[in-house]
Design a protein around this motif. Structure first.
Motif, PDB file in Angstrom:
ATOM      1  N   GLY A  29      37.604  35.222  51.950  1.00  3.04           N
ATOM      2  CA  GLY A  29      37.800  34.928  50.533  1.00  3.04           C
ATOM      3  C   GLY A  29      37.271  33.565  50.118  1.00  3.04           C
ATOM      4  O   GLY A  29      37.760  32.976  49.156  1.00  3.04           O
ATOM      5  N   GLU A  45      41.762  35.235  46.425  1.00  2.01           N
ATOM      6  CA  GLU A  45      42.732  36.118  47.071  1.00  2.01           C
ATOM      7  C   GLU A  45      43.190  37.163  46.070  1.00  2.01           C
ATOM      8  O   GLU A  45      43.270  36.892  44.889  1.00  2.01           O
ATOM      9  N   GLY A  46      43.545  38.340  46.580  1.00  4.43           N
ATOM     10  CA  GLY A  46      44.122  39.363  45.721  1.00  4.43           C
ATOM     11  C   GLY A  46      43.500  40.714  45.952  1.00  4.43           C
ATOM     12  O   GLY A  46      42.696  40.921  46.860  1.00  4.43           O
ATOM     13  N   SER A  47      43.894  41.651  45.081  1.00  2.65           N
ATOM     14  CA  SER A  47      43.351  43.001  45.124  1.00  2.65           C
ATOM     15  C   SER A  47      43.660  43.683  43.805  1.00  2.65           C
ATOM     16  O   SER A  47      44.513  43.226  43.044  1.00  2.65           O
ATOM     17  N   GLN A  49      43.941  44.568  40.226  1.00  2.00           N
ATOM     18  CA  GLN A  49      43.798  43.778  39.006  1.00  2.00           C
ATOM     19  C   GLN A  49      44.290  42.345  39.169  1.00  2.00           C
ATOM     20  O   GLN A  49      43.933  41.484  38.381  1.00  2.00           O
ATOM     21  N   GLU A  50      45.111  42.064  40.180  1.00  2.00           N
ATOM     22  CA  GLU A  50      45.717  40.735  40.313  1.00  2.00           C
ATOM     23  C   GLU A  50      45.022  39.900  41.382  1.00  2.00           C
ATOM     24  O   GLU A  50      45.035  40.246  42.560  1.00  2.00           O
ATOM     25  N   TRP A  51      44.420  38.794  40.944  1.00  2.00           N
ATOM     26  CA  TRP A  51      43.675  37.901  41.830  1.00  2.00           C
ATOM     27  C   TRP A  51      44.114  36.460  41.598  1.00  2.00           C
ATOM     28  O   TRP A  51      44.626  36.125  40.532  1.00  2.00           O
ATOM     29  N   TRP A  52      43.891  35.621  42.595  1.00  2.00           N
ATOM     30  CA  TRP A  52      44.165  34.186  42.506  1.00  2.00           C
ATOM     31  C   TRP A  52      42.919  33.456  42.961  1.00  2.00           C
ATOM     32  O   TRP A  52      42.335  33.795  43.989  1.00  2.00           O
ATOM     33  N   THR A  54      41.685  29.596  43.861  1.00  2.00           N
ATOM     34  CA  THR A  54      42.090  28.208  44.076  1.00  2.00           C
ATOM     35  C   THR A  54      40.831  27.358  44.055  1.00  2.00           C
ATOM     36  O   THR A  54      39.891  27.592  44.818  1.00  2.00           O
ATOM     37  N   ARG A  59      45.622  26.494  41.701  1.00  2.00           N
ATOM     38  CA  ARG A  59      45.643  27.946  41.868  1.00  2.00           C
ATOM     39  C   ARG A  59      45.757  28.600  40.501  1.00  2.00           C
ATOM     40  O   ARG A  59      46.699  28.350  39.746  1.00  2.00           O
ATOM     41  N   GLY A  61      45.761  32.203  38.301  1.00  2.00           N
ATOM     42  CA  GLY A  61      45.908  33.659  38.299  1.00  2.00           C
ATOM     43  C   GLY A  61      44.838  34.286  37.419  1.00  2.00           C
ATOM     44  O   GLY A  61      44.609  33.840  36.303  1.00  2.00           O
ATOM     45  N   GLU A  63      43.361  38.132  36.087  1.00  2.00           N
ATOM     46  CA  GLU A  63      43.485  39.587  36.007  1.00  2.00           C
ATOM     47  C   GLU A  63      42.080  40.145  35.845  1.00  2.00           C
ATOM     48  O   GLU A  63      41.327  39.710  34.969  1.00  2.00           O
TER      49      GLU A  63
END
Length: 154
Positions: A29, A45-47, A49-52, A54, A59, A61, A63
């Motif tokens: 990532g 990071e994520g999968s 619809q929800e991702w982060w 940094t 960090r 958020g 979508e």
């Protein structure tokens, strides 16, 4: 037409003009954003619809919605704002498994109206807004095509 839409804090967003992003190590990532003069590492990071993301210790958020998810969300918003009768249509072909409402039922926004089985997956069809069911056009065991009217809310 953009295949995906990124949203931060509920608002559509795009990266700054002139910047591009490339994977450094996709499996971990790690990506790099650059504008040709400056370079910044990103942790993604994520999968779904929800991702982060940094960046520089912050960090954020994010979508991520596909074109289909964006169209469905816009339709839901339009139906809630319009307030008039709305026909709920099938968004995929399948078999009606259950119909959870009857004519005359009052439903809240988000309530399960019926369940469609497609490709061995059961998908709940939810009310796009609050209202009264004025017509049910399908029954359990019935096959439906994409776009077929399922029921009507007033």
């Amino acid at each position: 037409m953009t295949a995906f839409e990124a949203r931060v804090a509920g608002r559509p967003t795009q990266g700054p003009a002139g910047w591009s992003i490339a994977w450094v190590d996709r499996s971990e990532g790690i990506a790099r954003a650059t504008n040709g003069e400056t370079s910044v590492l990103l942790l993604v990071e994520g999968s779904g619809q929800e991702w982060w993301v940094t960046i520089r210790g912050r960090r954020i958020g994010v979508e991520v919605r596909s074109w289909r998810e964006r169209v469905l969300a816009e339709a839901e918003t339009s139906a809630q704002v319009a307030g008039g009768p709305v026909t709920v249509a099938a968004t995929l072909p399948g078999l009606i498994v259950t119909v959870a409402v009857s004519v005359g039922d009052e439903v809240e926004a988000g309530a399960t109206l019926l369940t469609i089985e497609a490709m061995k997956m059961q998908n709940e069809v939810r009310a796009p807004r609050s209202g009264r069911v004025s017509e049910v056009s399908v029954s359990s065991g019935q096959a439906v095509a994409t776009g077929a009217p399922l029921l009507r809310l007033e």
